[in-house]
Design a protein around this motif. Sequence first.
Motif, PDB file in Angstrom:
ATOM      1  N   ARG A  20       0.803  -1.228   0.000  1.00  0.00           N
ATOM      2  CA  ARG A  20       0.000   0.000   0.000  1.00  0.00           C
ATOM      3  C   ARG A  20       0.831   1.271   0.000  1.00  0.00           C
ATOM      4  NH1 ARG A  20      -4.128   0.148   4.553  1.00  0.00           N
ATOM      5  NH2 ARG A  20      -4.568   2.092   3.511  1.00  0.00           N
ATOM      6  N   GLN A  21       2.103   1.193   0.354  1.00  0.00           N
ATOM      7  CA  GLN A  21       2.874   2.417   0.519  1.00  0.00           C
ATOM      8  C   GLN A  21       3.135   3.152  -0.789  1.00  0.00           C
ATOM      9  OE1 GLN A  21       6.805   2.359   2.109  1.00  0.00           O
ATOM     10  NE2 GLN A  21       7.417   0.583   0.915  1.00  0.00           N
ATOM     11  N   PHE A  22       3.121   2.467  -1.921  1.00  0.00           N
ATOM     12  CA  PHE A  22       3.416   3.132  -3.180  1.00  0.00           C
ATOM     13  C   PHE A  22       2.164   3.537  -3.949  1.00  0.00           C
ATOM     14  CE2 PHE A  22       7.381   0.966  -2.233  1.00  0.00           C
ATOM     15  CZ  PHE A  22       8.243   2.042  -2.336  1.00  0.00           C
ATOM     16  N   ARG A  23       0.992   3.326  -3.357  1.00  0.00           N
ATOM     17  CA  ARG A  23      -0.251   3.828  -3.935  1.00  0.00           C
ATOM     18  C   ARG A  23      -0.626   5.099  -3.192  1.00  0.00           C
ATOM     19  NH1 ARG A  23      -3.910  -1.283  -3.309  1.00  0.00           N
ATOM     20  NH2 ARG A  23      -4.404  -0.015  -1.512  1.00  0.00           N
ATOM     21  N   ALA A  24      -1.197   6.030  -3.935  1.00  0.00           N
ATOM     22  CA  ALA A  24      -1.654   7.256  -3.279  1.00  0.00           C
ATOM     23  C   ALA A  24      -2.813   6.908  -2.346  1.00  0.00           C
ATOM     24  CB  ALA A  24      -2.106   8.270  -4.324  1.00  0.00           C
ATOM     25  N   TRP A  92      -3.317  13.950   0.538  1.00  0.00           N
ATOM     26  CA  TRP A  92      -2.937  12.637   0.038  1.00  0.00           C
ATOM     27  C   TRP A  92      -1.459  12.393   0.297  1.00  0.00           C
ATOM     28  CZ3 TRP A  92      -6.205   9.240  -2.704  1.00  0.00           C
ATOM     29  CH2 TRP A  92      -7.494   9.720  -2.902  1.00  0.00           C
ATOM     30  N   SER A  93      -1.073  11.118   0.351  1.00  0.00           N
ATOM     31  CA  SER A  93       0.334  10.767   0.508  1.00  0.00           C
ATOM     32  C   SER A  93       0.662   9.559  -0.360  1.00  0.00           C
ATOM     33  CB  SER A  93       0.664  10.457   1.966  1.00  0.00           C
ATOM     34  OG  SER A  93       0.150   9.205   2.335  1.00  0.00           O
ATOM     35  N   ARG A  94       1.941   9.469  -0.702  1.00  0.00           N
ATOM     36  CA  ARG A  94       2.453   8.316  -1.438  1.00  0.00           C
ATOM     37  C   ARG A  94       3.939   8.224  -1.122  1.00  0.00           C
ATOM     38  NH1 ARG A  94       1.039   8.458  -7.264  1.00  0.00           N
ATOM     39  NH2 ARG A  94       2.275  10.342  -7.197  1.00  0.00           N
ATOM     40  N   LYS A  97      10.793   6.587  -3.792  1.00  0.00           N
ATOM     41  CA  LYS A  97      11.892   5.621  -3.852  1.00  0.00           C
ATOM     42  C   LYS A  97      12.728   5.684  -2.577  1.00  0.00           C
ATOM     43  CE  LYS A  97      12.256   5.625  -8.861  1.00  0.00           C
ATOM     44  NZ  LYS A  97      13.049   6.014 -10.022  1.00  0.00           N
ATOM     45  N   ALA A  98      12.854   6.876  -2.022  1.00  0.00           N
ATOM     46  CA  ALA A  98      13.599   7.018  -0.765  1.00  0.00           C
ATOM     47  C   ALA A  98      12.902   6.250   0.361  1.00  0.00           C
ATOM     48  CB  ALA A  98      13.739   8.491  -0.405  1.00  0.00           C
TER      49      ALA A  98
END
Length: 174
Positions: A20-24, A92-94, A97-98
């Motif tokens: 879920r961390q790489f989806r907005a 919103w958050s996403r 790469k860091a």
Amino acid sequence: MSGLVVALLIVVAVVVVIARQFRASRIDTGRRWWLLPVVLAVVALREPGLVDPQHRTASIALLAAELLTGLAIGAGWAWTSRIWTEPDGAVWSRSTKASGAVWGVGIGLRVGLFALGAATGVHQDSSALLLALAATLLVRSGILLWRAQSLRPAAVPAPAYGEPMFRSPGKERV
């Protein structure tokens, strides 16, 4: 709960979190953001094998290092996540790469802590990992919520048709 169930719970939680961390995702400030970490911490603290009775000091030191690692990963993850506001004011958050790099370093540190414990003969239970995951999620959610509250909307909404552009600071009509 058996060790297998706790290990399965940890794997499921980590897979869900990483996926879920790489989806907005929308940051809902009214939601109970602390509930999942508290549930994970309660499950972890109910387990009897959190501290190895034969190596009490070393076990507590490893547990403290695991918790500090979890707190650092949560903070790093939150600060490397991109947050923005939509014109309607939604935040919103996403992850970036860091953020993935933070997770990679964190997993490496946890493997190193486990190897150190195994080398010194300290029995390590999965509840320590579950407790550290709870700390990670709690810190990340708290920092993201704090960052979200400090943002202003991207654009000021236009007034509705027929509504004056500016209101005088005087008395409002009822």
